[in-house]
Design a protein around this motif. Structure first.
Motif, PDB file in Angstrom:
ATOM      1  N   ARG A  43       4.881 -38.449  17.280  1.00  0.00           N
ATOM      2  CA  ARG A  43       4.272 -39.507  16.467  1.00  0.00           C
ATOM      3  C   ARG A  43       2.770 -39.305  16.357  1.00  0.00           C
ATOM      4  O   ARG A  43       2.186 -39.486  15.284  1.00  0.00           O
ATOM      5  CB  ARG A  43       4.565 -40.873  17.082  1.00  0.00           C
ATOM      6  N   GLU A  44       2.159 -38.972  17.472  1.00  0.00           N
ATOM      7  CA  GLU A  44       0.696 -38.876  17.463  1.00  0.00           C
ATOM      8  C   GLU A  44       0.209 -37.643  16.732  1.00  0.00           C
ATOM      9  O   GLU A  44      -0.780 -37.694  16.000  1.00  0.00           O
ATOM     10  CB  GLU A  44       0.177 -38.851  18.905  1.00  0.00           C
ATOM     11  N   GLN A  45       0.888 -36.526  16.975  1.00  0.00           N
ATOM     12  CA  GLN A  45       0.370 -35.267  16.455  1.00  0.00           C
ATOM     13  C   GLN A  45       1.222 -34.668  15.358  1.00  0.00           C
ATOM     14  O   GLN A  45       0.803 -33.708  14.714  1.00  0.00           O
ATOM     15  CB  GLN A  45       0.282 -34.239  17.594  1.00  0.00           C
ATOM     16  N   GLY A  46       2.401 -35.198  15.183  1.00  0.00           N
ATOM     17  CA  GLY A  46       3.307 -34.558  14.255  1.00  0.00           C
ATOM     18  C   GLY A  46       4.194 -33.550  14.950  1.00  0.00           C
ATOM     19  O   GLY A  46       3.953 -33.172  16.097  1.00  0.00           O
ATOM     20  N   ASN A  48       5.103 -30.370  13.898  1.00  0.00           N
ATOM     21  CA  ASN A  48       4.709 -28.964  13.864  1.00  0.00           C
ATOM     22  C   ASN A  48       3.528 -28.664  14.777  1.00  0.00           C
ATOM     23  O   ASN A  48       3.360 -27.528  15.200  1.00  0.00           O
ATOM     24  CB  ASN A  48       4.356 -28.562  12.435  1.00  0.00           C
ATOM     25  N   ARG A  49       2.723 -29.642  15.020  1.00  0.00           N
ATOM     26  CA  ARG A  49       1.534 -29.406  15.820  1.00  0.00           C
ATOM     27  C   ARG A  49       1.775 -29.673  17.302  1.00  0.00           C
ATOM     28  O   ARG A  49       0.829 -29.690  18.092  1.00  0.00           O
ATOM     29  CB  ARG A  49       0.392 -30.287  15.326  1.00  0.00           C
ATOM     30  N   LEU A 116       2.486 -43.738  10.638  1.00  0.00           N
ATOM     31  CA  LEU A 116       3.300 -43.424   9.463  1.00  0.00           C
ATOM     32  C   LEU A 116       4.741 -43.378   9.916  1.00  0.00           C
ATOM     33  O   LEU A 116       5.055 -42.895  10.997  1.00  0.00           O
ATOM     34  CB  LEU A 116       2.902 -42.088   8.852  1.00  0.00           C
ATOM     35  N   ARG A 179      -1.333 -43.985   5.318  1.00  0.00           N
ATOM     36  CA  ARG A 179      -1.639 -42.704   5.927  1.00  0.00           C
ATOM     37  C   ARG A 179      -2.700 -41.941   5.144  1.00  0.00           C
ATOM     38  O   ARG A 179      -3.665 -41.419   5.713  1.00  0.00           O
ATOM     39  CB  ARG A 179      -0.364 -41.870   6.006  1.00  0.00           C
TER      40      ARG A 179
ATOM     41  N   ASN B  48       1.656 -25.632   5.409  1.00  0.00           N
ATOM     42  CA  ASN B  48       1.813 -24.959   6.697  1.00  0.00           C
ATOM     43  C   ASN B  48       2.818 -23.819   6.655  1.00  0.00           C
ATOM     44  O   ASN B  48       2.737 -22.901   7.458  1.00  0.00           O
ATOM     45  CB  ASN B  48       2.238 -25.977   7.758  1.00  0.00           C
ATOM     46  N   ALA B 123      -1.838 -34.486   3.295  1.00  0.00           N
ATOM     47  CA  ALA B 123      -2.356 -35.391   4.318  1.00  0.00           C
ATOM     48  C   ALA B 123      -1.436 -35.414   5.525  1.00  0.00           C
ATOM     49  O   ALA B 123      -1.901 -35.486   6.665  1.00  0.00           O
ATOM     50  CB  ALA B 123      -2.510 -36.803   3.741  1.00  0.00           C
ATOM     51  N   HIS B 127      -2.717 -33.426   8.902  1.00  0.00           N
ATOM     52  CA  HIS B 127      -2.741 -34.322  10.049  1.00  0.00           C
ATOM     53  C   HIS B 127      -4.148 -34.468  10.595  1.00  0.00           C
ATOM     54  O   HIS B 127      -4.345 -34.629  11.782  1.00  0.00           O
ATOM     55  CB  HIS B 127      -1.827 -33.792  11.159  1.00  0.00           C
TER      56      HIS B 127
END
Lengths: 216, 216
Positions: A43-46, A48-49, A116, A179, B48, B123, B127
């Motif tokens: 949630r915080e970073q997504g 993929n990251r 989001l 977002r 990405n 967006a 991120h």
DNA sequence: TGTTATGTACACCGATCTGTGTGCTTACGG
DNA sequence: CCGTAAGCACACAGATCGGTGTACATAACA
């Protein structure tokens, strides 16, 4: 930073939910910790990251254990969405202290901390409609619309299915816009919802109108 | 994460065609081919999932050349969004053959090929609200809302700013929902827009209605 | 107790990503 | 024609990623 080998937290006796696939009380809750950490990090970073190393470190679980519980990151992502706590959803629609009409509008009272909708984020990041997580995202979106429709029917809407789909679209629009613009868009969505509800509920809607009259 | 190494180099209006001192074309148009390829690939696959190797191959440009035109991928992404052709936007709002009211609704006639507003996608994928591309995304979203507001004012709406923001939210909601559900949600958004417009324009609502039934 | 499932520590693999270094070719203007 | 700027081919660096192999430790249960 302390990097010693003692566990940073005492993991008490296993809860009922931490049972293995065969119902036997085994293990020490690694799976739950992984999913709990994924809730936060994804949630915080997504998705993929957030790498597996980082995820395992946050869950205080060795990487090897993670891959003994899940076949791969994809499965963790899918489970993360499947298990996503529909607290907002259920918490609003199940409130009996509100009229159906109030419940429809209460769904737009979203705490501004929510960044989001994780399903939108996952669908965009994964970029693969075949991914199991994308399937769960679709299921969730349909479930939300159905819940809206049920409540709309309960509130006496002329076309509950249509109103449900419309309100669900407003939620998604507010989420996306919040977002991108970095500014809360849910009040705008709530204003639209009020108009739609007033227009969709024939005339007996006068059970509880605290919003401006917009009749036509 | 965006590392903040953005130069002030490319900012100016020098993004005309690459021109030399006297307006003569210099080089062989590598920069344009890169941006053209990015338009296609970033939209189709996302930011990405499109590597520099793939991008350069599609642009028929050597990697070395790419990094002589741009300081990095971040700059390409930013320029891709900055230059994003607002054809849908302008193409709709500038039509003089439609009444203001018709123009507001025509904005929801989106060709189904469009997968997702690239600004929302960027967006979410980037991120990072600090990324220049995220800035352009915000600018674009605000511009769309402003265009809606202008047209709403022209159509005689009571609160043009509010209606503009509302219609912009509908666009974003339809885009997000279309992406997640893999089904066109713009008709639903158009139906909501019709209701909002009818409610926002005082009495002259019945000046021109020859659009087909939009709700599904 | 002993057995076994569960978890750990950590190096490592191959793939992929962004970005460079280097030497070479070619278009274009003077 | 020549000089210069634009572009090219290609290997490679450095980082990160998802995922494994291996050897070892321990909690839970019989």
């Amino acid at each position: 930073m302390y990097t010693g080998r003692y566990p940073a937290a005492y993991h008490g006796p296993m809860t009922e939910m931490e049972k293995g696939p065969k119902g036997r009380r085994r293990g020490r809750g690694a799976r739950e910790r992984i999913l709990s950490a994924s809730q936060q990090l994804f949630r915080e970073q997504g998705v993929n990251r957030t790498g597996m190393n980082e995820l395992c470190a946050a869950a205080e679980v060795s990487k090897r254990t993670a891959y003994q519980h899940f076949t791969g990151k994809d499965e963790i992502v899918a489970e993360y969405l499947r298990r996503f706590d529909p607290s907002v959803l259920s918490g609003v629609f199940d409130r009996t202290d509100l009229t159906p009409r109030e419940r429809l509008l209460a769904a737009f009272d979203i705490p501004p901390t929510t960044p989001l909708c994780p399903f939108i984020a996952a669908a965009v990041e994964l970029h693969d409609p075949q991914h199991p997580a994308s399937q769960y995202a679709r299921d969730y979106k349909k479930a939300v619309a159905a819940r809206f429709a049920d409540t709309a029917r309960e509130a006496g809407a002329a076309d509950p299915e249509q109103l449900g789909e419309q309100l669900a679209l407003l939620i998604d629009g507010a989420a996306a816009r919040t977002r991108v613009l970095n500014a809360d868009a849910f009040p705008t969505a709530a204003a639209i919802a009020a108009v739609l509800i007033d227009n969709a509920i024939p005339a007996a809607a006068g059970d509880d109108r605290r919003w401006e009259e917009v009749s036509s």
